[in-house]
Each structure stands twice: as C-alpha cells, then as structure tokens.
Enzyme design. Structure first.
Site, short mmCIF file in Angstrom:
data_model
loop_
_atom_site.label_atom_id
_atom_site.label_comp_id
_atom_site.label_asym_id
_atom_site.label_seq_id
_atom_site.Cartn_x
_atom_site.Cartn_y
_atom_site.Cartn_z
N HIS A 87 0.84 -1.20 0.00
CA HIS A 87 0.00 0.00 0.00
C HIS A 87 0.87 1.24 0.00
O HIS A 87 0.65 2.17 -0.77
CB HIS A 87 -0.93 0.00 1.21
CG HIS A 87 -1.90 1.14 1.23
ND1 HIS A 87 -3.19 1.00 1.70
CD2 HIS A 87 -1.78 2.44 0.86
CE1 HIS A 87 -3.81 2.16 1.59
NE2 HIS A 87 -2.98 3.06 1.10
N GLU A 130 0.63 7.86 -3.31
CA GLU A 130 1.44 7.59 -2.13
C GLU A 130 2.67 8.49 -2.04
O GLU A 130 3.07 8.90 -0.96
CB GLU A 130 1.85 6.12 -2.10
CG GLU A 130 0.73 5.17 -1.74
CD GLU A 130 0.18 5.40 -0.35
OE1 GLU A 130 0.95 5.26 0.62
OE2 GLU A 130 -1.02 5.72 -0.23
N HIS A 134 2.66 10.78 1.17
CA HIS A 134 3.59 10.26 2.17
C HIS A 134 5.06 10.41 1.76
O HIS A 134 5.90 10.76 2.57
CB HIS A 134 3.30 8.79 2.46
CG HIS A 134 1.91 8.54 2.96
ND1 HIS A 134 1.50 8.89 4.23
CD2 HIS A 134 0.82 7.98 2.36
CE1 HIS A 134 0.23 8.56 4.40
NE2 HIS A 134 -0.21 8.00 3.28
#
Length: 252
Positions: A87, A130, A134
């Site tokens: 993920h 992502e 992040h």
C-alpha cells in the site's frame, strides 16, 4: 485624569488582546505555539521518527469496490490474483504523522518509475498518490523513496498461509502477528500491527515498522493494536480474481 486613565487602559487592552489565530486555536500546554502552527511544523520533509511499511490485503480492498469501478489489482484477465500488496511506506511521528509535505518542486513521479512499481503496487494512481501524500514527507526523491519501499518490501517474508489462499478463513490479529514473527526472525511483536474493518471484520492490512535507516523497530502509538483492530477474529477473503465490469456497469 480619569479620562486619561481610561484611555491608557483601553490602549493596553488593544495591544495585549489575542489575535484571531490565537482566539481560534488557543495554545498548547505550557503556552506552546498555536495548534495551527504546530500542525504545519509536523509536515516538514525528512522530519519524522520511523516508517510504517503498509501491506494491504488485496481481496478485502477488491470486495469493497463499487460494481462499476475497475481496478487493475482486482480485475485480472490472466495471471495470478493478488494477496498482500504494498500500500505504501508512511513516515510516522511517535504520535501522529506528517502528510502532503511541501516540496521545492512539484511532486511528480515519472511514468517509468510508476511502471516499475506495478508488480507490488498494482495501481498507477496508488503509486502517484502515495508519493504525494507520504513520500514527500520522507525527504527523498521519488526514485529514492520507491527504492527504499521496494527494499523493505522485499525484506519481509510473507507467511505461507497468506501467500495465495484459495479459500477464506478466520484468524485472530495475534495469530497474524505470530505468523509474521515466525517467518521473519528479525521482527518482534511490538514491531508490527494488524488492521481490520468492514463486514465480518475483514483483514485489511499489516503494518511493519522500520527506523529511518531501514532496520526493524518498535512501532509508535499509531500502530497500537487497539486502534487498528479490536476484533478477536478476522475474516480473510481468498485471493481470487474478479471479472472486469462492462461499460454498462455489469460484470462480464
């Protein structure tokens, strides 16, 4: 004299009254900066305590899709279905986390890099998302961030029971932790946690914590087990492919 004293008191009140930001957000314990400023200071590239490598159980994600939504990891015309997929790699504070950190350049992920990650992150949108949310907080370039993510992903041995199960089963979060610890001698139970949710408390993800150098480490409060899954048992959907939706929204 009385009028002059009143004027001085009014001036002092105006000078020392809290401004709009202080009135809205207040200050933290010990008179620290307003919450708004403290939140901004949490989202600084490279300023974090550890990483959480997040392994998502693909069958649970696919089971939650709307009928007319297509996802490459769920609708495969050939090849093996997915079980655990990457993920993301999330920079974490001991309590809370940074996200969407500001960068000097636009957080662009080159298409060749996106393509290179699709074997373990089977969605171009996920790869791009992502890094923006992040990866920008890691302080690394997209190449450095995904290079580290792949290295950490490859360092984890998936327990055999979770490689490609053909049938569904139930399992406790503690049993999942024990299985990962047994398959990975460098891990301890406080270095990972299990998340569940949805109908039947389905297994959603396993988070494994690493220090900034890429070594296994104790997780922070974000991975406290009671926060992620309080169920005594979880349903684990099997790793099976799904037919692709037709243009009319029906399965084909």
């Amino acid at each position: 004299m009385i009028l002059r004293r009143i004027a001085l008191l009014a001036l002092a009140a105006a000078l020392f009254a809290p401004g709009p930001a202080a009135a809205q957000y207040g200050t933290g314990p010990g008179g620290r900066a307003p919450y708004e400023r403290r939140d901004q200071e949490r989202n600084v590239p490279g300023r974090f305590d550890y990483y959480a490598l997040v392994l998502s159980w693909s069958p649970t994600f696919c089971a939650s899709l709307p009928r007319d939504r297509y996802e490459p990891q769920c609708h495969r015309r050939g090849g093996r279905p997915y079980a655990f997929v990457l993920h993301g790699l999330w920079p974490q504070h001991e309590r809370g986390w940074p996200e969407n950190c500001p960068t000097r350049q636009r957080p662009f992920v080159p298409q060749p890099l996106v393509d290179s990650m699709l074997d373990i992150m089977p969605s171009s949108r996920l790869v791009i998302h992502e890094y923006r949310k992040h990866g920008t907080c890691s302080g690394l370039t997209p190449e450095g961030y995904y290079g580290l993510a792949r290295r950490l992903y490859n360092s984890v041995t998936i327990p055999q029971r979770f490689v490609l199960p053909n049938n569904d089963f139930t399992v406790s979060p503690d049993a999942v932790v024990r299985a990962f610890v047994e398959a990975n001698p460098t891990l301890r139970p406080d270095m990972l946690a299990v998340a569940c949710g949805g109908p039947g408390n389905r297994l959603r993800e396993v988070r494994i914590c690493f220090n900034r150098d890429g070594g296994p480490t104790r997780c922070g409060r974000n991975e406290e087990q009671d926060r992620l899954c309080r169920a005594s048992n979880m349903h684990v959907p099997p790793a099976r492919g799904m037919p692709a939706p037709s243009s009319s929204g029906r399965r084909i």
